[in-house]
Each structure stands twice: as structure tokens, then as C-alpha cells.
Design a protein around this motif. Sequence first.
Motif, mmCIF file in Angstrom:
data_model
loop_
_atom_site.group_PDB
_atom_site.id
_atom_site.type_symbol
_atom_site.label_atom_id
_atom_site.label_comp_id
_atom_site.label_asym_id
_atom_site.label_seq_id
_atom_site.Cartn_x
_atom_site.Cartn_y
_atom_site.Cartn_z
ATOM 1 N N PRO A 1 -5.777 -29.367 16.202
ATOM 2 C CA PRO A 1 -6.535 -29.324 14.951
ATOM 3 C C PRO A 1 -7.673 -30.341 14.896
ATOM 4 C CG PRO A 1 -4.163 -29.340 14.524
ATOM 5 C CD PRO A 1 -4.340 -29.594 15.989
ATOM 6 N N ALA A 2 -7.455 -31.546 15.453
ATOM 7 C CA ALA A 2 -8.515 -32.571 15.430
ATOM 8 C C ALA A 2 -9.689 -32.144 16.316
ATOM 9 C CB ALA A 2 -7.952 -33.918 15.894
ATOM 10 N N ILE A 3 -9.389 -31.484 17.437
ATOM 11 C CA ILE A 3 -10.472 -30.999 18.322
ATOM 12 C C ILE A 3 -11.260 -29.903 17.596
ATOM 13 C CG2 ILE A 3 -11.021 -29.858 20.524
ATOM 14 C CD1 ILE A 3 -8.463 -31.149 21.681
ATOM 15 N N ASN A 4 -10.539 -28.985 16.953
ATOM 16 C CA ASN A 4 -11.222 -27.907 16.215
ATOM 17 C C ASN A 4 -12.175 -28.468 15.163
ATOM 18 O OD1 ASN A 4 -9.845 -26.020 17.647
ATOM 19 N ND2 ASN A 4 -8.324 -25.597 16.050
ATOM 20 N N LYS A 5 -11.684 -29.491 14.459
ATOM 21 C CA LYS A 5 -12.477 -30.090 13.385
ATOM 22 C C LYS A 5 -13.772 -30.688 13.958
ATOM 23 C CE LYS A 5 -11.246 -33.248 9.754
ATOM 24 N NZ LYS A 5 -10.215 -34.202 9.369
ATOM 25 N N MET A 6 -13.628 -31.401 15.078
ATOM 26 C CA MET A 6 -14.800 -32.052 15.675
ATOM 27 C C MET A 6 -15.761 -31.015 16.258
ATOM 28 S SD MET A 6 -15.878 -35.125 15.820
ATOM 29 C CE MET A 6 -14.615 -36.389 15.900
ATOM 30 N N LEU A 7 -15.219 -29.927 16.851
ATOM 31 C CA LEU A 7 -16.081 -28.882 17.411
ATOM 32 C C LEU A 7 -16.883 -28.226 16.287
ATOM 33 C CD1 LEU A 7 -13.629 -27.251 19.995
ATOM 34 C CD2 LEU A 7 -15.744 -28.464 20.546
ATOM 35 N N GLU A 8 -16.227 -28.076 15.144
ATOM 36 C CA GLU A 8 -16.941 -27.477 14.004
ATOM 37 C C GLU A 8 -18.036 -28.406 13.514
ATOM 38 O OE1 GLU A 8 -13.644 -26.146 11.562
ATOM 39 O OE2 GLU A 8 -13.218 -24.768 13.237
ATOM 40 N N LEU A 9 -17.707 -29.703 13.463
ATOM 41 C CA LEU A 9 -18.678 -30.705 13.019
ATOM 42 C C LEU A 9 -19.907 -30.699 13.937
ATOM 43 C CD1 LEU A 9 -18.616 -32.942 10.777
ATOM 44 C CD2 LEU A 9 -18.012 -34.536 12.600
ATOM 45 N N TYR A 10 -19.666 -30.589 15.253
ATOM 46 C CA TYR A 10 -20.763 -30.577 16.232
ATOM 47 C C TYR A 10 -21.342 -29.177 16.434
ATOM 48 C CZ TYR A 10 -20.139 -35.417 17.800
ATOM 49 O OH TYR A 10 -20.084 -36.774 17.868
ATOM 50 N N GLN A 11 -20.783 -28.211 15.710
ATOM 51 C CA GLN A 11 -21.209 -26.802 15.795
ATOM 52 C C GLN A 11 -21.154 -26.266 17.229
ATOM 53 O OE1 GLN A 11 -24.978 -26.852 13.696
ATOM 54 N NE2 GLN A 11 -23.923 -26.710 11.749
ATOM 55 N N VAL A 12 -20.061 -26.586 17.908
ATOM 56 C CA VAL A 12 -19.830 -26.047 19.255
ATOM 57 C C VAL A 12 -18.898 -24.840 19.114
ATOM 58 C CG1 VAL A 12 -18.867 -26.518 21.554
ATOM 59 C CG2 VAL A 12 -20.036 -28.349 20.298
ATOM 60 N N PRO A 13 -19.335 -23.656 19.556
ATOM 61 C CA PRO A 13 -18.467 -22.475 19.409
ATOM 62 C C PRO A 13 -17.191 -22.622 20.247
ATOM 63 C CG PRO A 13 -20.609 -21.893 20.389
ATOM 64 C CD PRO A 13 -20.595 -23.369 20.217
ATOM 65 N N GLU B 1 -16.230 -32.091 26.638
ATOM 66 C CA GLU B 1 -16.701 -33.416 26.217
ATOM 67 C C GLU B 1 -16.100 -33.800 24.867
ATOM 68 O OE1 GLU B 1 -21.052 -35.393 26.055
ATOM 69 O OE2 GLU B 1 -20.550 -34.082 27.729
ATOM 70 N N VAL B 2 -16.111 -32.851 23.946
ATOM 71 C CA VAL B 2 -15.554 -33.126 22.612
ATOM 72 C C VAL B 2 -14.032 -33.276 22.704
ATOM 73 C CG1 VAL B 2 -15.234 -32.168 20.292
ATOM 74 C CG2 VAL B 2 -17.461 -31.982 21.414
ATOM 75 N N ALA B 3 -13.394 -32.416 23.496
ATOM 76 C CA ALA B 3 -11.931 -32.469 23.609
ATOM 77 C C ALA B 3 -11.482 -33.827 24.146
ATOM 78 C CB ALA B 3 -11.418 -31.352 24.519
ATOM 79 N N GLU B 4 -12.189 -34.323 25.181
ATOM 80 C CA GLU B 4 -11.771 -35.626 25.739
ATOM 81 C C GLU B 4 -12.011 -36.752 24.743
ATOM 82 O OE1 GLU B 4 -13.521 -37.016 29.455
ATOM 83 O OE2 GLU B 4 -11.712 -38.206 29.798
ATOM 84 N N MET B 5 -13.134 -36.652 24.041
ATOM 85 C CA MET B 5 -13.439 -37.694 23.054
ATOM 86 C C MET B 5 -12.339 -37.761 21.990
ATOM 87 S SD MET B 5 -16.826 -37.942 20.695
ATOM 88 C CE MET B 5 -16.527 -36.560 19.630
ATOM 89 N N VAL B 6 -11.924 -36.598 21.515
ATOM 90 C CA VAL B 6 -10.922 -36.570 20.450
ATOM 91 C C VAL B 6 -9.530 -36.932 20.987
ATOM 92 C CG1 VAL B 6 -9.755 -35.080 18.769
ATOM 93 C CG2 VAL B 6 -12.230 -34.914 19.069
#
Length: 257
Positions: free
Chosen positions: A42-54, A70-75
Motif C-alpha cells: 500500500p505504501a508503494i502504491n501511494k507513492m507511485l500515485e503521488l509521482y504519477q507513475v502508472p 526506483e519508487v519501490a526501493e525508496m519506499v
Amino acid sequence: MKSIVIKCGGSVMEELDDSFFKSLADLKNRGYQLVFVHGGGPAINKMLELYQVPHEFENGLRKTTPEVMEVAEMVLAGQSNRKLTAMLEKHGFEAFGVNGSDAGLFKGEFLDQEKLGLVGEITSVNQPVLEMFLSEGLVPVITPIAAGENGTKLNINADYAAAAVASAIDAEHCIFVTDVKGIFIDGKLSPHLDTEEIEQHIKDEKITGGMIPKVTSAMKAISKGLNSVMIVSGKDKFYENGSWVGTNVSAKMEVFK
Ligand SMILES: Nc1ncnc2c1ncn2[C@@H]1O[C@H](COP(=O)(O)OP(=O)(O)OP(=O)(O)O)[C@@H](O)[C@H]1O
Ligand SMILES: [Mg+2]
């Protein structure tokens, strides 16, 4: 020494109850060494949405483009691992957060590069590094990222990573801690399912989404010799005085006539 691998789902990380940590203390007092692998869906999904990454899933696995990675590793490494490690410390465990790609703890290869991108499966676990943590009395908390060839990082479903660790260290149990009490079939909690029943429930679409990687990795670990896998809730006490609440997954039981 006997050990237990515990996969803590991102789905429940924010809601871990005190009774969850009491169950862990109970296991520790019974002489188990604990190893954690965590998720962070859920935290990865939230960040992907914030960064508008499909982003999208296929049978519970996240399709992983380089941007998603990149986003997944960051989160995962920067947020979920930090949170779980800190919570364990707060509850009296000496926890040590580590990325699966560090020191080749997890080595991996592509699962299906064309379909899933940078999703990997674990080919080896650096057991001496894990033993080093355990011999120092530390509780490793591992982020499910593996080192691929030529420095590629691979996104490993945390359920698969936990099952691979359990097989590698010959753990007594592998526990999937999630946001439901176990596997529900037709609205009822199943206290026990064998691999044959599970295959049938997947076919009938009674086990779907995020439960699929849990049961498939459980079945894989069982076929490699792991005794049984438990699926439990992190919102409740799941272990007390030697008894479990949840779904126990095991090999097909022989019927003697
Ligand atoms: N038969 C089933 N019984 C119970 N849950 C099921 C079943 N089939 C599908 N599920 C779903 O599986 C979900 C748990 O998997 P999910 O991937 O969402 O969480 P997680 O693995 O704990 O977290 P993360 O993926 O972040 O590590 C449940 O919340 C439920 O929606
Ligand atoms: Mg999941």
C-alpha cells in the motif's frame, strides 16, 4: 538453533497490535531465532500515485518498470524497513534492517522479464551473512530486493522472499503476517489447507490477488521440505502457549485406509 521466518505484510504494518509483539516475545522465549522479511504494497502504491507513475499487478505480482523499481526501493528500504525495525526495537528486540541486495544476501534472476519487467525470483540466499546476524543475537529485518546480474536490482515479492529464506536456513516455521486472520473460503476461516485443496481454490478463484503469492510460495517451500506455513493476522494475537490462530498450509495429508 530453531528459527522462524516472519513475513510482515505492508497491508498490516500500520496496524500491528501490541498483541502481535506479545506473540513474538512468546516465540522468542521459547528459544526461536526470528528473521523478518517485510512487504510494503500500500505504501508503494501511494507513492507511485503521488509521482504519477502508472502501475499494475498480474496475479498479485507488481509489474516493475525501472521507474516503479526506483519508487519501490525508496519506499521499501527507506520507509517500510525503517518502520518495522523501529517497532521491533521499541518492543525489546535488537533489530537490524538490511536490504536484500546488500552483501548478496539475496541473489536473483528475472521471473518473466517480458511480462513483469524487473520482478525477480531468488536463486540463492547468503546464509553465512544471515547466521552472522543471528549469532550476535540480532533480528534481521530484510527488504525484499535481490541483486541480479551486472548490478541490476530485482523486485522480489516479499512472500516469495520469506519462503526462500525459510528454506535456506531450514526454519521450523514460516509465518505470513497479513491483514486477514488467514484464508477464508466461502466466508469461513480455514484452519488448515493442504496443497491440493489450495490448487483447487486458486482454480475456483476462491483464493485471489495478494493471497496467491502467499500460497504459491508456501507450496514451493513445502515441496522443498519446510514443514508447514502459517498465515495469520498482525492485528491479533496469533500465538499463545503453543497454539496458533490462522491458516496452516501443509503438504497433502496421506489418507490411510
Ligand atoms: N481466500 C482468501 N482469504 C483471505 N484473503 C484473501 C483471499 N483471497 C484473496 N485475499 C486477499 O489477500 C489479501 C492479503 O494479501 P496482500 O498482498 O493484500 O497483503 P500482504 O501480502 O499482507 O501485504 P504486502 O503485499 O504489502 O506485503 C487480503 O487482504 C485479501 O484481500
Ligand atoms: Mg502481498
